[in-house]
Design an enzyme around this catalytic site. Structure first.
Site, mmCIF file in Angstrom:
data_model
loop_
_atom_site.group_PDB
_atom_site.id
_atom_site.type_symbol
_atom_site.label_atom_id
_atom_site.label_comp_id
_atom_site.label_asym_id
_atom_site.label_seq_id
_atom_site.Cartn_x
_atom_site.Cartn_y
_atom_site.Cartn_z
ATOM 1 N N HIS A 10 3.980 -9.760 9.166
ATOM 2 C CA HIS A 10 3.880 -8.394 10.442
ATOM 3 C C HIS A 10 3.739 -8.548 11.732
ATOM 4 O O HIS A 10 4.567 -8.333 12.650
ATOM 5 C CB HIS A 10 2.087 -7.976 10.176
ATOM 6 C CG HIS A 10 2.476 -7.361 9.060
ATOM 7 N ND1 HIS A 10 1.027 -7.616 7.694
ATOM 8 C CD2 HIS A 10 2.473 -6.197 8.603
ATOM 9 C CE1 HIS A 10 1.285 -6.707 7.291
ATOM 10 N NE2 HIS A 10 1.744 -5.927 7.129
ATOM 11 N N LYS A 63 -9.341 2.705 -1.279
ATOM 12 C CA LYS A 63 -10.444 2.804 -1.062
ATOM 13 C C LYS A 63 -11.373 2.165 -0.357
ATOM 14 O O LYS A 63 -12.762 1.562 0.257
ATOM 15 C CB LYS A 63 -10.478 3.515 -2.678
ATOM 16 C CG LYS A 63 -10.138 4.739 -2.270
ATOM 17 C CD LYS A 63 -11.461 6.090 -2.698
ATOM 18 C CE LYS A 63 -11.000 7.302 -2.801
ATOM 19 N NZ LYS A 63 -9.093 7.993 -3.748
#
Ligand code: PNS
Length: 163
Positions: A18, A42
């Site tokens: 990234h 979640k």
């Protein structure tokens, strides 16, 4: 006109792959916003606050890199920020199908927003956040694959027995 790009993702955690894409984007565009998705999973390993803190720590010195969070549709966020480009990293052929679907769906939703794919440096082409978490949790070495702060935070999580 200056070009503003958005680099969206879960960044759970930020990897050197990234970092490489963001650095390349910062050279190519006038400004790049690293947009961290709220509730991508979640139960992410790193909280939203931790992910923002890590990205700000790594890119604090880059005047044209901004760290932000978003929820909802990516193209709505891009439009709200008055950006023109979505940046996505492409590592291998296996990434292509999902990225192709997302790029075309986003194009259908907002035809004026362009998706630009960028390749990370070769040494990062096999890294993913998922693999980093798995390897580290099982006792493997991830040094050099993630920023130092991520490594430090991963060690803390093991000590706290979060992973
Ligand atoms: O790092 P990731 O998990 O590969 O990033 C995926 C992300 C955040 C780019 C994608 O899930 C996304 O854009 N989510 C926001 C909701 C949305 O716009 N969905 C439709 C995409 S076509």
């Amino acid at each position: 006109m200056s070009t503003l790009a958005v680099y969206p993702g879960s960044f759970d955690p930020l990897t050197n792959g990234h970092v490489d894409i963001i650095s390349r984007g910062a050279r190519l565009f006038d400004r790049i916003i690293v947009a961290i998705l709220v509730n991508a999973e979640k139960s992410p390993l790193f909280s939203m606050e931790e992910r923002v803190e890590i990205a700000r720590d790594v890119f604090g010195q880059h005047r044209n890199v901004e760290i932000d969070t978003f929820a909802g549709l990516l193209v709505d966020y891009v439009e709200r920020r008055k950006a023109q480009v979505i940046v996505r990293g492409l590592r291998a052929v296996s990434d292509f199908e999902f990225e192709f679907q997302m790029a075309l769906m986003n194009q259908r939703l907002k035809p004026k927003i362009e998706t630009v794919f960028m390749m990370p440096a070769e040494q990062y082409t096999y890294i993913s956040s998922r693999l980093i978490k798995e390897v580290f949790t099982l006792g493997g070495r991830v040094h050099g694959l993630v920023p130092e702060l991520v490594e430090q935070r991963l060690r803390e999580k093991v000590r706290e027995k979060v992973v």
